[in-house]
Design a protein around this motif. Sequence first.
Motif, PDB file in Angstrom:
ATOM      1  N   SER A 100       1.014  -0.986  -0.698  1.00  0.00           N
ATOM      2  CA  SER A 100      -0.190   0.261  -0.311  1.00  0.00           C
ATOM      3  C   SER A 100       1.069   1.522  -0.049  1.00  0.00           C
ATOM      4  CB  SER A 100      -0.747  -0.254   1.337  1.00  0.00           C
ATOM      5  OG  SER A 100      -1.524   1.171   1.665  1.00  0.00           O
ATOM      6  N   ASP A 101       0.163   2.362  -0.963  1.00  0.00           N
ATOM      7  CA  ASP A 101       1.001   3.489  -0.486  1.00  0.00           C
ATOM      8  C   ASP A 101       0.517   4.504   0.356  1.00  0.00           C
ATOM      9  OD1 ASP A 101      -1.133   4.265  -1.632  1.00  0.00           O
ATOM     10  OD2 ASP A 101       0.140   4.852  -3.921  1.00  0.00           O
ATOM     11  N   GLY A 102      -0.345   4.051   1.070  1.00  0.00           N
ATOM     12  CA  GLY A 102      -1.459   4.641   1.856  1.00  0.00           C
ATOM     13  C   GLY A 102      -2.839   5.338   1.244  1.00  0.00           C
ATOM     14  N   VAL A 103      -2.972   5.014  -0.351  1.00  0.00           N
ATOM     15  CA  VAL A 103      -4.028   5.002  -0.840  1.00  0.00           C
ATOM     16  C   VAL A 103      -4.121   4.480  -1.996  1.00  0.00           C
ATOM     17  CG1 VAL A 103      -4.975   6.551  -2.732  1.00  0.00           C
ATOM     18  CG2 VAL A 103      -3.924   7.777  -0.968  1.00  0.00           C
ATOM     19  N   HIS A 104      -3.422   3.950  -1.968  1.00  0.00           N
ATOM     20  CA  HIS A 104      -4.014   2.455  -3.512  1.00  0.00           C
ATOM     21  C   HIS A 104      -3.574   0.862  -3.017  1.00  0.00           C
ATOM     22  CE1 HIS A 104      -3.881   6.464  -5.795  1.00  0.00           C
ATOM     23  NE2 HIS A 104      -5.176   6.034  -5.878  1.00  0.00           N
ATOM     24  N   LEU A 105      -4.147   0.532  -3.343  1.00  0.00           N
ATOM     25  CA  LEU A 105      -2.807  -1.614  -3.173  1.00  0.00           C
ATOM     26  C   LEU A 105      -2.611  -0.977  -4.630  1.00  0.00           C
ATOM     27  CD1 LEU A 105      -2.903  -3.620  -2.060  1.00  0.00           C
ATOM     28  CD2 LEU A 105      -4.775  -4.595  -3.595  1.00  0.00           C
ATOM     29  N   VAL A 106      -0.966  -0.876  -4.314  1.00  0.00           N
ATOM     30  CA  VAL A 106      -0.492  -1.469  -5.684  1.00  0.00           C
ATOM     31  C   VAL A 106       0.284  -3.197  -5.714  1.00  0.00           C
ATOM     32  CG1 VAL A 106       2.180  -0.585  -6.437  1.00  0.00           C
ATOM     33  CG2 VAL A 106       0.441   0.776  -4.497  1.00  0.00           C
ATOM     34  N   ARG A 107       0.205  -3.462  -6.702  1.00  0.00           N
ATOM     35  CA  ARG A 107       0.948  -4.487  -7.234  1.00  0.00           C
ATOM     36  C   ARG A 107       2.212  -4.072  -8.285  1.00  0.00           C
ATOM     37  NH1 ARG A 107       0.890  -7.638 -12.241  1.00  0.00           N
ATOM     38  NH2 ARG A 107       0.942  -9.714 -11.142  1.00  0.00           N
ATOM     39  N   TRP A 108       3.322  -4.742  -7.860  1.00  0.00           N
ATOM     40  CA  TRP A 108       4.496  -4.861  -8.591  1.00  0.00           C
ATOM     41  C   TRP A 108       4.987  -6.108  -9.179  1.00  0.00           C
ATOM     42  CZ3 TRP A 108       8.941  -7.269  -7.634  1.00  0.00           C
ATOM     43  CH2 TRP A 108      10.520  -6.686  -8.178  1.00  0.00           C
ATOM     44  N   ALA A 109       5.610  -6.575 -10.448  1.00  0.00           N
ATOM     45  CA  ALA A 109       5.386  -7.475 -11.026  1.00  0.00           C
ATOM     46  C   ALA A 109       6.772  -7.565 -11.672  1.00  0.00           C
ATOM     47  CB  ALA A 109       4.690  -8.167 -11.708  1.00  0.00           C
ATOM     48  N   SER A 110       7.444  -8.547 -10.761  1.00  0.00           N
ATOM     49  CA  SER A 110       8.899  -8.764 -11.905  1.00  0.00           C
ATOM     50  C   SER A 110       9.174  -8.918 -12.800  1.00  0.00           C
ATOM     51  CB  SER A 110       9.497  -9.834 -10.372  1.00  0.00           C
ATOM     52  OG  SER A 110       9.696 -11.101 -10.781  1.00  0.00           O
ATOM     53  N   VAL A 111       8.437  -9.543 -13.343  1.00  0.00           N
ATOM     54  CA  VAL A 111       8.424  -9.632 -15.424  1.00  0.00           C
ATOM     55  C   VAL A 111       8.334  -8.689 -15.600  1.00  0.00           C
ATOM     56  CG1 VAL A 111       7.119 -10.910 -17.480  1.00  0.00           C
ATOM     57  CG2 VAL A 111       8.274 -12.372 -14.882  1.00  0.00           C
ATOM     58  N   ASP A 112       7.364  -7.615 -15.661  1.00  0.00           N
ATOM     59  CA  ASP A 112       6.979  -6.780 -16.020  1.00  0.00           C
ATOM     60  C   ASP A 112       8.003  -5.272 -15.594  1.00  0.00           C
ATOM     61  OD1 ASP A 112       5.142  -8.115 -17.456  1.00  0.00           O
ATOM     62  OD2 ASP A 112       3.621  -7.401 -16.056  1.00  0.00           O
ATOM     63  N   ASN A 113       8.075  -5.257 -14.300  1.00  0.00           N
ATOM     64  CA  ASN A 113       8.632  -4.436 -13.471  1.00  0.00           C
ATOM     65  C   ASN A 113       8.504  -3.392 -13.415  1.00  0.00           C
ATOM     66  OD1 ASN A 113      11.081  -3.793 -11.824  1.00  0.00           O
ATOM     67  ND2 ASN A 113      12.723  -3.077 -13.218  1.00  0.00           N
ATOM     68  N   LYS A 114       6.715  -3.039 -13.087  1.00  0.00           N
ATOM     69  CA  LYS A 114       6.223  -2.153 -13.027  1.00  0.00           C
ATOM     70  C   LYS A 114       5.934  -2.189 -12.034  1.00  0.00           C
ATOM     71  CE  LYS A 114       2.960  -3.223 -16.746  1.00  0.00           C
ATOM     72  NZ  LYS A 114       2.356  -3.070 -17.934  1.00  0.00           N
ATOM     73  N   ASP A 115       4.855  -1.472 -11.356  1.00  0.00           N
ATOM     74  CA  ASP A 115       3.345  -0.648 -10.538  1.00  0.00           C
ATOM     75  C   ASP A 115       2.624  -1.107 -11.482  1.00  0.00           C
ATOM     76  OD1 ASP A 115       5.454  -1.355  -8.172  1.00  0.00           O
ATOM     77  OD2 ASP A 115       6.174   0.272  -8.186  1.00  0.00           O
ATOM     78  N   TYR A 116       1.520  -0.593 -10.921  1.00  0.00           N
ATOM     79  CA  TYR A 116       0.314  -0.017 -11.099  1.00  0.00           C
ATOM     80  C   TYR A 116      -0.695  -0.209 -10.084  1.00  0.00           C
ATOM     81  CZ  TYR A 116      -2.124  -4.736 -12.665  1.00  0.00           C
ATOM     82  OH  TYR A 116      -2.856  -6.432 -12.449  1.00  0.00           O
ATOM     83  N   TYR A 117      -2.215   0.458 -10.131  1.00  0.00           N
ATOM     84  CA  TYR A 117      -2.763   0.163  -8.489  1.00  0.00           C
ATOM     85  C   TYR A 117      -3.894  -0.502  -9.105  1.00  0.00           C
ATOM     86  CZ  TYR A 117      -0.289   4.816  -7.241  1.00  0.00           C
ATOM     87  OH  TYR A 117       0.423   5.832  -7.484  1.00  0.00           O
ATOM     88  N   VAL A 118      -4.588  -1.720  -7.926  1.00  0.00           N
ATOM     89  CA  VAL A 118      -4.862  -2.363  -8.606  1.00  0.00           C
ATOM     90  C   VAL A 118      -6.600  -1.843  -8.095  1.00  0.00           C
ATOM     91  CG1 VAL A 118      -6.078  -4.339  -6.842  1.00  0.00           C
ATOM     92  CG2 VAL A 118      -3.280  -4.264  -8.016  1.00  0.00           C
ATOM     93  N   ALA A 119      -6.900  -1.599  -6.596  1.00  0.00           N
ATOM     94  CA  ALA A 119      -8.062  -0.899  -6.615  1.00  0.00           C
ATOM     95  C   ALA A 119      -7.370   0.519  -5.269  1.00  0.00           C
ATOM     96  CB  ALA A 119      -8.251  -1.647  -5.314  1.00  0.00           C
TER      97      ALA A 119
END
Length: 158
Positions: A100-119
């Motif tokens: 969590s970044d405090g507001v969002h649920l953050v998903r990080w995938a090592s294959v894509d090497n990127k973060d994105y917000y799930v919720a």
Amino acid sequence: MIRRAAQSRDSERGHTLIEVIVASTLFVVFIAGLYGATGVLFSLLDIQRDRTDTLLAMNVARARLVADARGVSSIGCIGSGTLELSTTGGGPPQTIEYSSDGVHLVRWASVDNKDYYVADGLSGISCQTLSGGAGVEVAMTFGEAPDQFALYMTLLEL
């Protein structure tokens, strides 16, 4: 005959000032009550919309987490606020982390090497390893007080 003419003139004069004031006062009280009821209705609709958005975000987070947890080879916690899912079979090794970044649920995938917000609307995430290391318990809190909702999941290694 004169009396009848005088009576008919009295009845044709119209309303007295007191009758007009009473009618106006009743009308103003009715309009004020209607305005107050409308304000309450719209505030309840706003609260319900916020709750619906929070529950929708919680459902999206649950669905995404369950989809990622299927077929993983190991589940663990990195600290108390990050869930780690690892896959070693069926292609390159992959690690997926939820935090969590405090507001969002953050998903990080090592294959894509990127973060994105799930919720959106996530106020906290907690991860604890089960005794024996056979899985983890994840607790996510969505929303703000007094309208907070919690999602509890137990992910077991099979």
